[in-house]
Design a protein around this motif. Structure first.
Motif, short mmCIF file in Angstrom:
data_model
loop_
_atom_site.label_atom_id
_atom_site.label_comp_id
_atom_site.label_asym_id
_atom_site.label_seq_id
_atom_site.Cartn_x
_atom_site.Cartn_y
_atom_site.Cartn_z
N VAL A 52 -1.02 -7.17 13.51
CA VAL A 52 -1.59 -5.49 12.82
C VAL A 52 0.06 -4.98 11.59
O VAL A 52 -1.52 -4.91 10.62
CB VAL A 52 -0.41 -4.56 13.65
CG1 VAL A 52 -0.75 -3.54 13.77
CG2 VAL A 52 -1.35 -4.98 15.26
N TYR A 53 0.59 -5.75 11.58
CA TYR A 53 1.77 -5.84 10.31
C TYR A 53 0.80 -6.21 8.87
O TYR A 53 0.45 -6.11 7.90
CB TYR A 53 2.77 -6.84 11.16
CG TYR A 53 3.61 -6.90 9.23
CD1 TYR A 53 4.63 -5.48 9.01
CD2 TYR A 53 4.18 -7.78 8.13
CE1 TYR A 53 5.55 -5.32 8.07
CE2 TYR A 53 4.66 -7.97 7.39
CZ TYR A 53 5.52 -6.81 7.31
OH TYR A 53 6.17 -6.41 6.45
N SER A 54 0.19 -7.80 9.26
CA SER A 54 -0.75 -8.31 7.91
C SER A 54 -1.84 -7.55 7.99
O SER A 54 -2.20 -7.83 6.78
CB SER A 54 -1.00 -9.29 8.67
OG SER A 54 -0.12 -10.80 9.93
N ALA A 55 -2.40 -7.23 8.94
CA ALA A 55 -3.37 -5.71 8.11
C ALA A 55 -2.84 -4.72 7.58
O ALA A 55 -3.93 -4.28 6.22
CB ALA A 55 -3.68 -5.65 9.43
N MET A 56 -2.09 -4.53 7.70
CA MET A 56 -0.98 -3.10 7.09
C MET A 56 -0.85 -4.20 5.95
O MET A 56 -0.93 -3.26 4.55
CB MET A 56 -0.11 -2.81 7.57
CG MET A 56 0.70 -1.98 7.00
SD MET A 56 2.26 -1.74 5.67
CE MET A 56 2.94 -2.60 7.02
N ILE A 57 -0.39 -4.92 5.53
CA ILE A 57 -0.16 -5.56 4.05
C ILE A 57 -1.40 -6.13 3.62
O ILE A 57 -1.20 -5.63 2.39
CB ILE A 57 -0.03 -6.94 4.30
CG1 ILE A 57 2.17 -6.61 5.41
CG2 ILE A 57 0.98 -7.29 2.95
CD1 ILE A 57 2.92 -6.02 4.07
N GLY A 58 -2.27 -6.19 4.05
CA GLY A 58 -3.67 -5.89 3.73
C GLY A 58 -4.16 -5.14 3.02
O GLY A 58 -5.25 -5.69 2.44
N LEU A 59 -3.98 -4.08 4.03
CA LEU A 59 -4.41 -3.08 2.51
C LEU A 59 -3.44 -2.75 1.54
O LEU A 59 -4.29 -1.77 1.49
CB LEU A 59 -4.02 -1.57 4.01
CG LEU A 59 -5.00 -1.97 5.00
CD1 LEU A 59 -4.83 -0.40 6.13
CD2 LEU A 59 -6.07 -1.52 4.72
N ILE A 60 -2.80 -3.21 1.38
CA ILE A 60 -1.58 -3.08 0.03
C ILE A 60 -1.86 -3.23 -0.98
O ILE A 60 -1.65 -2.87 -1.73
CB ILE A 60 -0.05 -2.93 0.26
CG1 ILE A 60 -0.05 -1.66 1.67
CG2 ILE A 60 0.59 -2.35 -0.38
CD1 ILE A 60 1.71 -1.16 1.90
#
Lengths: 471, 475
Positions: free
Chosen positions: A196-204
Motif C-alpha cells: 500500500v505504501y508503494s502504491a501511495m509512492i507510485g501515485l506521487i
C-alpha cells in the motif's frame, strides 16, 4: 438539471472555447491572434464563472472551494498572459497555434477538475489526461532532432504505467468508493503494508516527474531544452502551479497517515533536487534549461517545506512558490522579445550585448533574476521571509545552511547570464521589441516590484483562501 | 498629523528615478536633462533633510522622529524609520556629494539616463538604510542597495575584468544571506521585529548568540575591504573607470561601517566583545598592507581606493574602541571625508577623461595646464590628508588620540598607515604637477569648467565653516 449545468459552467465555457477554436480552424483562419483572442475570451468567462460559483460541488466527486479558487485565479491569470505572449510567437513563426490553444484549454479543464476532486478516480482521470496532453505538446511542437524522442516517450510510458498500476492496486484493495476520506482510513488501517505504501509512492512519483524533481528530472531537462518557447513556458510556469496545488491537497486529505515516513523521503528528494538543480544550472548554455534547473532548486525548497507536514509550512511553501513563479514568469516573458533575424534566441551566449541595444529587456530580465534570488524589495523576498521564518521556527538550521549554500551556487549561474547580457560584446543584431510583449513585461515588472509591499494585504487574503484546505 | 518626512527621503529619489527612466531619450540634450532631473531631485531631498534639522533635538540621544509603517501581517512586520544626529550628518553629506556628482556632469553620455536612474535608486536605498530604525528594514535596505550598484556597474563599465563583477556580487550576496539569517533568528527569538537600538538587549545564549553575532559581523565585513575579503572589492574598485561609479562603489564600505556603528557600540554582549582585539588586528594588517601597496602602485584610482579604505578602517577601529563617546566625531569626520573623496574622484575622472581624449600615455604633468583643477585637487588632497581646514582633521585627531589612549602600538601603526596613504596621494599630486613630461599637446587639455570650479570651492568653504562651527561648539 440546472444545478448540474451550473456546477460545470466554467468547464462548459472552456469547452465552448474549444468548439470556437475548432470552428475557426474549420474555416481556415490562419491568424494566430484570432485563435489566441478566442481562447482568452473563453478563459476569462470561465474564470469569472469560477469566481461566481466558487463553492459548487458534486458530492463524493468534486468539491470547489476557496483553495481551488486560489489556484484557479493564479493559474488562469498566468495562462491569460501565456495566450497573449504565445500569439506573438506563433505570428512570428507563421503558425496558427490552434492545436496549442486547444490543448491548453483542455489542460485548464483538467486542472480545474483535478484540483476540485475529492475522489482518486477523478484525480486519476484528470492527471492521466494532463500527462498525455503534455506528451502531445512535445510531440506537436518540439524544435530539434528526434533522436532522444523515443527514449523520452518510453520513460514517460513507464512513469504513466507506475501511476496506473498504483491506482489499479488501490482500486483493487479498497472496497467501495475511492473518495479521499475513506481512502485515508484505509491508509491508517494498512499503515504497515509495504504494498500500500508503494502504491501511495507510485501515485506521487508522476507528479514529481512532471515537476522535474531530481532524480526524475532527466526527461523534462532534455525536453525543455528542445521545446519551443510556448511549450517550455507552459511546462515551467503554468503546469507546476496546479501540480503543487494538487500535491498539497493530496498530502492533506489522503496521505496524512504517512506524514512521518514521507517527511524523510520528501526532504531527501528536496535536498537532492536543490543540489542537482544548482550545480546543473552552472553548466547550462540554453536559457530554458537554466530556468528548468533553477526550478529544480526552488521546487526542492518547496518539497522540503511540504515535508514538514504542517499547514503553516505548507503555506510558506506556497508563498515561496508563488513569488518564485512570478519572477520566472517575468523572465520567460522577456524571452518573447529576444529575437534575431526572426529566430528566437535559445542560448545564453546569444544574449551577448543585449543591454547595449535592448536595455529595457535586459533590465527586466535582471530584475526578475534578482527577484528569483530573493533580494528585497522584490517579490521573491516575501518568499524568502516565509521560508526562513518557517525553518527557524522549526529549528531546521541545517536545511537553511544547505539552502543558502546552494543558492550562492545557483546565483553564480544567474550572474554568468547577467555578465553575458551586460559585458559581452554584441554578436547578434536583435530584432525590434514587440510592443505587446513589452506591455506584459512591464506589467510583470510592476507585479515583481509591488508584491513585496503586500498591496491590498494580498498575503493575508491568500492565507485565508489557502487555509480552507485544513478545515 | 502623521509626519512622513523620513519616508519622503526614500520616496523622492525613487520618484526621481521613475521620472528619469520614463523621460524621452535620443535627442541632443537628453543626457543633460537626465542629470538635471537627478540634480533637482537631490536638491529636493536636501531640502527635506534641512527641514528635519529644524525638528531634531540636538541634545537628545538616540533615535528621534520615529515613523511607523505597517507592512506584513504574516509574519507580523512593521517598518520603523528614525534619525539621530549621526545619521543626519550622513544623509546630508551623501545628499551634497551626489548633488555635486550630478552637477559636475557635462559631457554627453548615451548611458546618462540609465546612470542617473541608478544613482537615484542608490540614493533612495542608501537613505532607507540610514533611516532604518528596526532590524527588518535595516536588512531590506542593506540588501536592496546592491541592485542599483550592480546595475550601475553593469551599465557604465566595459568588458574589462568581467569575472570580478560575478565574484563581487556573490560575495555581497553571502553577506546579505548572513544578515538575513541573523535578523530572522532575532525575529524568531523576540517573536517580532525589534528596534535597532535594542539589538544589544537580546540575552541570547550559547550557539545562538555566537551564530547571530558572527553572522552580523561577517555580513558587515563583507562590505568592507578587510582581509580576507579585501581582494574582490579592491579589484572591483580599482577596475572602475567611471568617476561616479567609483564614488558609489566606494560608498559600499560605508554600509558595512554603518552596520557596525548601529550594532556594536553598547550593543554587543561581553562574550562577543572579547573578540574585538582580534578583529582590530585583522583591520590593522589590512590597513598597513593596502597603504604599502598604494605607495608602490602607479594607478591613481588604486591610490584613492587605498586612501578611502584606510580611513574607513580607521573609523571602524574607532567604533570598536571601548568608549562610546566617539560616535559624533566619526559622524562629523565622515561628513568631510565623503565630500573630499567624492570631489577628488570626480577631478581625477576629469583628468583621466582628458588623457583619453588626447590619447596621452601618462598622467604626468597634466595639471600644468589645468589651473582650476590644480587648485581644487591640491586643496582637497591636502584637506584629505590632514590640512586643518576641515572637520576631518579635528575629528580624526580625536579618534586617533583615543586609539593611542587605548593601545599605543595600535595607535602607532594606525598613524603609520594614515601617513603612508597620505604620502601616496601627495606623490600622485606631485606626479600630476611635475613639469618633467610637459609637452605642447598638453596645451589642448580642457580645464574644469567655471561652474564646477565654483561648486568645488563652495564645497571646501562649506567644510571650513563646519570646522569653525564645531570648534566654537567645543569651546
Amino acid at each position: 438539471m440546472l444545478q448540474s449545468i451550473i456546477n460545470f459552467l466554467p468547464e462548459l465555457a472552456l469547452c465552448a472555447g474549444i468548439c470556437h477554436l475548432l470552428i475557426l480552424a474549420a474555416f481556415s483562419f490562419d491568424a494566430p491572434r484570432v485563435y489566441a483572442s478566442g481562447a482568452r475570451f473563453w478563459l476569462i468567462i470561465s474564470l469569472l464563472l469560477s469566481i461566481l460559483f466558487y463553492d459548487r460541488q458534486i458530492v463524493g466527486y468534486l468539491q470547489y472551494n476557496a483553495y481551488t479558487l486560489l489556484f484557479t485565479i493564479i493559474g488562469d491569470i498566468g495562462i491569460y498572459a501565456l495566450f497573449f505572449l504565445t500569439s506573438t510567437w506563433f505570428t512570428a513563426k507563421n503558425i496558427t497555434g490552434c492545436a496549442y490553444n486547444i490543448l491548453l484549454l483542455i489542460s485548464i479543464i483538467c486542472f480545474n477538475v483535478m484540483l476540485a476532486s475529492v475522489n482518486l478516480m477523478i484525480v486519476f482521470g484528470a492527471f492521466s489526461t494532463l500527462f498525455i496532453i503534455n506528451e502531445g505538446f512535445y510531440y506537436i511542437y518540439h524544435s530539434e532532432d528526434e533522436t532522444d524522442a523515443t527514449n523520452n516517450y518510453s520513460t514517460s510510458l513507464i512513469i504513466l504505467a507506475i501511476f496506473i498500476i498504483s491506482f489499479a492496486y488501490l482500486w483493487y484493495r479498497v472496497e467501495g468508493t475511492l473518495e479521499f476520506a475513506p481512502l485515508q482510513e484505509f491508509f491508517i488501517e494498512n499503515k504497515t503494508s509495504l504494498a500500500v505504501y508503494s502504491a501511495m509512492i507510485g501515485l506521487i512519483i508522476p507528479f514529481l516527474y512532471l515537476l522535474g524533481i531530481a532524480p526524475f528530472h532527466n526527461v523534462l531537462e532534455t525536453r525543455i531544452g528542445k521545446s519551443i518557447l510556448p511549450v517550455a513556458h507552459y511546462e515551467a510556469v503554468i503546469l507546476p502551479i496546479f501540480l503543487w496545488g494538487e500535491i498539497i491537497k493530496m498530502a492533506h486529505l489522503m496521505f496524512l497517515p504517512y506524514a512521518a515516513s514521507l517527511t524523510l523521503a520528501l526532504s531527501t528528494l528536496g535536498i537532492f533536487s536543490m543540489i542537482v538543480g544548482a550545480i546543473a544550472a552552472n553548466t547550462d548554455n540554453k536559457i530554458q534549461q537554466l530556468y528548468m534547473h533553477s526550478s529544480m532548486y526552488h521546487f526542492g525548497i518547496v518539497l522540503i517545506l511540504l515535508s514538514l507536514a504542517d499547514i503553516s509550512a505548507e503555506f510558506a511553501g506556497f508563498i515561496y512558490l508563488f513569488m518564485y513563479m512570478t519572477g520566472l514568469a517575468a523572465a520567460y516573458s522577456v524571452g518573447y522579445n529576444l529575437k534575431s533575424h526572426g529566430e528566437y534566441l535559445l542560448k545564453v551566449s546569444s544574449l551577448s550585448g543585449l543591454a547595449q541595444t535592448r536595455p529595457c529587456s535586459a533590465n527586466i530580465l535582471l530584475l526578475s533574476l534578482f527577484s528569483i534570488i530573493g533580494l528585497p524589495p522584490l517579490a521573491g523576498f516575501i518568499g524568502q521571509i516565509s521560508l526562513v521564518n518557517q525553518l527557524i521556527n522549526q529549528g531546521k538550521y541545517i536545511y537553511l545552511i544547505v539552502i543558502y549554500t546552494f543558492l550562492v551556487w545557483l546565483t553564480k549561474a544567474y550572474l554568468q547570464m547577467i555578465r553575458t547580457i551586460y559585458f559581452q560584446q554584441k554578436i547578434k543584431i536583435f530584432d525590434t521589441e514587440n510592443k505587446k510583449v513589452l506591455m506584459i513585461m512591464f506589467l510583470m515588472t510592476i507585479i515583481i516590484l509591488s508584491q513585496a509591499f503586500n498591496p491590498l494585504e494580498m498575503v493575508e487574503k491568500i492565507k485565508d483562501m489557502f487555509y480552507v484546505i485544513a478545515l | 498629523m502623521i509626519s512622513t518626512n523620513l519616508l519622503l527621503l526614500i520616496i523622492i529619489p525613487l520618484l526621481g528615478s521613475i521620472f528619469t527612466i520614463t523621460a524621452k531619450s535620443g535627442y541632443i540634450d537628453a543626457s543633460k536633462n537626465a542629470y538635471n532631473v537627478a540634480a533637482w531631485t537631490l536638491m529636493a531631498n536636501i531640502g527635506v533633510i534641512f527641514s528635519l534639522y529644524l525638528q531634531l533635538d540636538p541634545d537628545k540621544n538616540g533615535i528621534q522622529l520615529v515613523e511607523k509603517y505597517q507592512w506584513l501581517h504574516l509574519p507580523q512586520i512593521d517598518i520603523f524609520l528614525g534619525v539621530d544626529m549621526f545619521s543626519m550628518l550622513l544623509l546630508t553629506t551623501l545628499g551634497l556629494s551626489f548633488l555635486m556628482i550630478c552637477l559636475s556632469q557635462e559631457e554627453k553620455d548615451q548611458k546618462a539616463k540609465a546612470i542617473a536612474t541608478s544613482i537615484l535608486l542608490f540614493v533612495s536605498m542608501l537613505n532607507g538604510y540610514i533611516l532604518a530604525a528596526d532590524i527588518m528594514s535595516f536588512y531590506i535596505f542593506f540588501a536592496a542597495i546592491n541592485i542599483p550598484l550592480i546595475m550601475l556597474i553593469s551599465f557604465s563599465e566595459k568588458t574589462h575584468k568581467k569575472n570580478i563583477l560575478i565574484r563581487f556580487s556573490l560575495y555581497n550576496l553571502i553577506g546579505i544571506m548572513l544578515l538575513f539569517l541573523a535578523v530572522m533568528t532575532i525575529y524568531d527569538y523576540k517573536g517580532g521585529n525589534i528596534p535597532l537600538n535594542t539589538a544589544g538587549n537580546l540575552n541570547l545564549s550559547g550557539k545562538k548568540e555566537y551564530f547571530v553575532w558572527i553572522s552580523l559581523c561577517l555580513a558587515f565585513m563583507s562590505r568592507l575591504p578587510i582581509w580576507p575579503f579585501h581582494y574582490w572589492i579592491a579589484s572591483m574598485n580599482a577596475s572602475l573607470h567611471n568617476a561616479m561609479v567609483f564614488v558609489i562603489s566606494n560608498l559600499m564600505p560605508l554600509v558595512g561601517l554603518y552596520g557596525f556603528m548601529r550594532f556594536w557600540p553598547n550593543s554587543v554582549p561581553k562574550t562577543i566583545a572579547v573578540y574585538a582585539p582580534y578583529f582590530e588586528i585583522i583591520c590593522l594588517i589590512t590597513m598597513l598592507l593596502i597603504a604599502v601597496i598604494s605607495l608602490s602602485s602607479k594607478e591613481s584610482r588604486y591610490k584613492l581606493f587605498a586612501y578611502t579604505t584606510v580611513y574607513y578602517i580607521l573609523y571602524l577601529i574607532g567604533v570598536f574602541l571601548p568608549t562610546g563617546s566617539l560616535k559624533m566625531n566619526i559622524g562629523v569626520s565622515l561628513f568631510s571625508y565623503i565630500m573630499i573623496f567624492t570631489v577628488i574622484s570626480i577631478i581625477l575622472g576629469h583628468i583621466e577623461q582628458e588623457k583619453k581624449r588626447l590619447n596621452l600615455h601618462t598622467l604626468t604633468s597634466m595639471l600644468c595646464y589645468m589651473p582650476r583643477a590644480t587648485i581644487c585637487l591640491s586643496l582637497y588632497i591636502l584637506a584629505g590628508i590632514g590640512l586643518p581646514i576641515t572637520p576631518l582633521f579635528w575629528n580624526n585627531f580625536i579618534i586617533i588620540s583615543e586609539i593611542f589612549n587605548n593601545n599605543l602600538l595600535l595607535g602607532i601603526l594606525v598613524v603609520m598607515s594614515v601617513f603612508l596613504v597620505g604620502l601616496s596621494l601627495l606623490e600622485e599630486l606631485y606626479r600630476l604637477k611635475d613639469r618633467a613630461q610637459i609637452s605642447s599637446e598638453l596645451k589642448l587639455l580642457q580645464d574644469l569648467s567655471r561652474k564646477n570650479f565654483i561648486i568645488y570651492i563652495a564645497g571646501i568653504v562649506c567644510l571650513l565653516i563646519i570646522l569653525l562651527k564645531s570648534l566654537w561648539m567645543e569651546v
